[in-house]
Design a protein around this motif. Structure first.
Motif, mmCIF file in Angstrom:
data_model
loop_
_atom_site.group_PDB
_atom_site.id
_atom_site.type_symbol
_atom_site.label_atom_id
_atom_site.label_comp_id
_atom_site.label_asym_id
_atom_site.label_seq_id
_atom_site.Cartn_x
_atom_site.Cartn_y
_atom_site.Cartn_z
ATOM 1 N N PRO A 2 37.591 42.752 48.518
ATOM 2 C CA PRO A 2 36.049 43.062 48.287
ATOM 3 C C PRO A 2 36.046 44.573 47.831
ATOM 4 N N TRP A 3 36.800 45.440 48.399
ATOM 5 C CA TRP A 3 36.923 46.739 48.126
ATOM 6 C C TRP A 3 37.315 47.112 46.572
ATOM 7 N N GLU A 4 38.170 46.136 46.002
ATOM 8 C CA GLU A 4 38.710 46.359 44.833
ATOM 9 C C GLU A 4 37.418 45.672 43.810
ATOM 10 N N THR A 5 36.623 45.229 43.937
ATOM 11 C CA THR A 5 35.518 44.711 42.898
ATOM 12 C C THR A 5 34.514 45.720 42.437
ATOM 13 N N PRO A 6 34.207 45.736 41.287
ATOM 14 C CA PRO A 6 33.346 46.628 40.721
ATOM 15 C C PRO A 6 32.064 47.070 41.338
ATOM 16 N N ALA A 7 31.525 46.044 41.793
ATOM 17 C CA ALA A 7 30.308 46.384 42.651
ATOM 18 C C ALA A 7 30.678 47.391 43.929
ATOM 19 N N CYS A 8 31.919 47.202 44.550
ATOM 20 C CA CYS A 8 32.205 48.045 45.695
ATOM 21 C C CYS A 8 32.746 49.647 44.870
ATOM 22 N N LYS A 9 33.018 49.767 43.968
ATOM 23 C CA LYS A 9 33.642 50.662 43.384
ATOM 24 C C LYS A 9 32.549 51.480 42.880
ATOM 25 N N ARG A 32 43.070 36.736 44.797
ATOM 26 C CA ARG A 32 41.910 37.251 44.544
ATOM 27 C C ARG A 32 41.788 38.615 45.135
ATOM 28 N N PRO A 33 40.846 39.600 44.334
ATOM 29 C CA PRO A 33 40.916 41.025 44.785
ATOM 30 C C PRO A 33 40.160 41.330 45.911
ATOM 31 N N GLU A 43 30.813 50.813 40.226
ATOM 32 C CA GLU A 43 30.930 50.444 38.665
ATOM 33 C C GLU A 43 29.808 49.538 38.476
#
Length: 100
Positions: free
Chosen positions: A90-97, A87-88, A99
């Motif tokens: 949390p900081w790799e998810t679009p919401a955290c980035k 799994r990615p 995006e």
């Protein structure tokens, strides 16, 4: 001759800087503990760790054979751990980035 009761509580006194006391009091408050309970638990935990570092581990010959066999056997993947690492983060998810 009267039997003396063995004393179970032994006072411990320490001189500490105000900053140390303030930090201990803040941490104890966060844990919902008294200063005495917090310091006693921390001291006992540190003592246990120190003793565990130097105490030998004793086991039977059969137990030692089983232990070395377990260490030398090939690793077996744990499905839940494999899935977790796939799994990615949390900081790799679009919401955290940031995006959309």
């Amino acid at each position: 001759m009267a039997l003396m009761n063995e004393r179970k509580d032994h006072p411990v006194s320490m001189r500490m800087p105000d900053a140390d006391i303030a930090m201990i009091d803040r941490a104890a408050l966060l844990r919902g503990r008294s200063r005495t309970d917090f310091v006693r638990d921390a001291a006992v935990r540190a003592a246990e760790e120190a003793l565990m570092e130097v105490m030998p581990i004793r086991m039977s010959a059969a137990g030692f054979d089983a232990f070395t066999l377990a260490l030398s056997s090939p690793a077996v993947p744990v499905e839940e751990m494999v899935n977790l690492f796939r799994r990615p983060a949390p900081w790799e998810t679009p919401a955290c980035k940031g995006e959309s």
